[in-house]
Write an enzyme that holds these catalytic residues in place. Structure first.
Site, mmCIF file in Angstrom:
data_model
loop_
_atom_site.group_PDB
_atom_site.id
_atom_site.type_symbol
_atom_site.label_atom_id
_atom_site.label_comp_id
_atom_site.label_asym_id
_atom_site.label_seq_id
_atom_site.Cartn_x
_atom_site.Cartn_y
_atom_site.Cartn_z
ATOM 1 N N HIS A 38 0.823 -1.209 0.000
ATOM 2 C CA HIS A 38 0.000 0.000 0.000
ATOM 3 C C HIS A 38 0.855 1.256 0.000
ATOM 4 O O HIS A 38 1.947 1.287 0.556
ATOM 5 C CB HIS A 38 -0.912 0.019 1.231
ATOM 6 C CG HIS A 38 -2.205 -0.706 1.024
ATOM 7 N ND1 HIS A 38 -3.421 -0.165 1.353
ATOM 8 C CD2 HIS A 38 -2.466 -1.923 0.514
ATOM 9 C CE1 HIS A 38 -4.383 -1.017 1.064
ATOM 10 N NE2 HIS A 38 -3.823 -2.096 0.551
ATOM 11 N N GLU A 107 -6.327 -0.783 -6.139
ATOM 12 C CA GLU A 107 -7.299 0.142 -5.560
ATOM 13 C C GLU A 107 -6.869 1.575 -5.857
ATOM 14 O O GLU A 107 -5.680 1.896 -5.859
ATOM 15 C CB GLU A 107 -7.395 -0.026 -4.032
ATOM 16 C CG GLU A 107 -7.734 -1.417 -3.567
ATOM 17 C CD GLU A 107 -6.494 -2.136 -3.032
ATOM 18 O OE1 GLU A 107 -5.417 -1.499 -2.910
ATOM 19 O OE2 GLU A 107 -6.607 -3.337 -2.755
#
Length: 321
Positions: A38, A107
């Protein structure tokens, strides 16, 4: 017998803590580890987002037997697939054959940072499949030239190839991603215990291959404290994949989950120290057909106590599944 994994969740701990925790997980008897990749945490209360590939390199040197895997890396926007291939083969060499490359369509939370925009879902899946093909060609050795719909590769070659080809896993959430995984993946990845996802993977050629799931848990001898922590740091998970893949940052996730109650999170996340509740959460995956399940202990500062408890009580109970 199901393999039980430990998650290095980069959203909730710094790089040194993540490495120390996976060392402890190896010593406790976890079979494998997975690592999120991330650029942002889901919520500001999680508070971290170190570079996963540096963490993996350090973990490869600090451990000797536990298998390592990205869960997952998006090879389409923040990273070019040729660079992902180089990183993966380097990791396979550093870990002496213990690395698996988990890939997914990504994402907006993480990929927006390069300013390239966030494509529609069907475009993201097109990009993922093209990226996987490029990575596979580079894993095969030799020079690769590619001029496709979404990517260009100009005379690329991986100069350090491991003897053992890096296995590729692909995350699935619907029929089209299952088809891509069935065509290209050595293993399938999912975050929900849905048998239909595995059936879709099998229909497109994945029968007999490994299937890896992931379960969030929140161990604490004080169940109320566990529920509170799970709500504070993991309420984002109740939104579902279609929502979670689109929101651009922690503030958006905070706003989207403002009406999620602690009891809502506790319905889907085992909280406390009742071994049976944790076992049942994993059983949902084994009964769906998953061969490996990675646990996510919620709370970056609560890993040491969880790993000790897992070694003494949880892992022996899970071995019976």
């Amino acid at each position: 017998m199901v393999q039980i994994g430990y998650t290095m969740m980069t959203e909730q701990a710094g790089p040194r803590a993540l490495v120390n925790d996976v060392v402890a997980a190896e010593q406790a008897g976890f079979d494998f580890s997975v690592t999120s990749d991330h650029y942002f945490p889901w919520l500001e209360s999680q508070g971290h987002a170190p570079y996963a590939w540096s963490v993996l390199g350090a973990a490869a040197q600090a451990t000797s037997s536990i298998r390592l895997m990205t869960y997952v890396t998006c090879p389409t926007t923040r990273y070019h697939p040729a660079v992902v291939a180089q990183k993966a083969t380097t990791m396979q060499l550093l870990s002496e054959g213990r690395f698996r490359l988990g890939l997914g369509s990504g994402e907006n939370l993480n990929e927006h940072v390069v300013g390239a925009g966030w494509p529609a879902p069907h475009v993201r899946l097109e990009m993922l499949e093209e990226a996987v093909q490029i990575i596979g060609e580079l894993f095969d050795g030799g020079y690769v030239n590619h001029h496709g719909t979404h990517f260009d590769v100009d005379n690329a070659r991986l100069w350090d190839l491991p003897e053992m080809r890096v296995p590729i896993g692909i995350a699935v959430s619907g029929e089209r991603s299952c088809a891509i995984a069935g065509r290209h993946a050595d293993l399938v990845i999912a975050t929900e215990p849905k048998p239909e996802l595995l059936a879709g993977f099998d229909r497109h050629g994945g029968a007999g291959r490994a299937r890896v799931g992931q379960v969030p848990v929140c161990y604490d001898p004080d169940r109320d404290a566990a529920v509170e922590r799970a709500h504070d740091q993991f309420r984002w998970s109740v939104g579902g994949w279609k929502v979670n893949s689109e929101l651009p940052g922690p503030a958006a996730f905070d706003q989207a989950t403002q009406y999620v109650r602690p009891e809502d999170v506790a319905q889907s996340v085992p909280c406390g120290d009742d071994v049976r509740e944790f076992v049942e959460a994993v059983r949902a995956y084994t009964e769906a057909g998953f061969t490996e399940v990675a646990l996510v202990q919620i709370g970056g500062s609560h890993q040491e106590s969880f790993i000790r408890w897992a070694q003494d009580k949880l892992l022996p109970a899970l071995r019976a599944l």
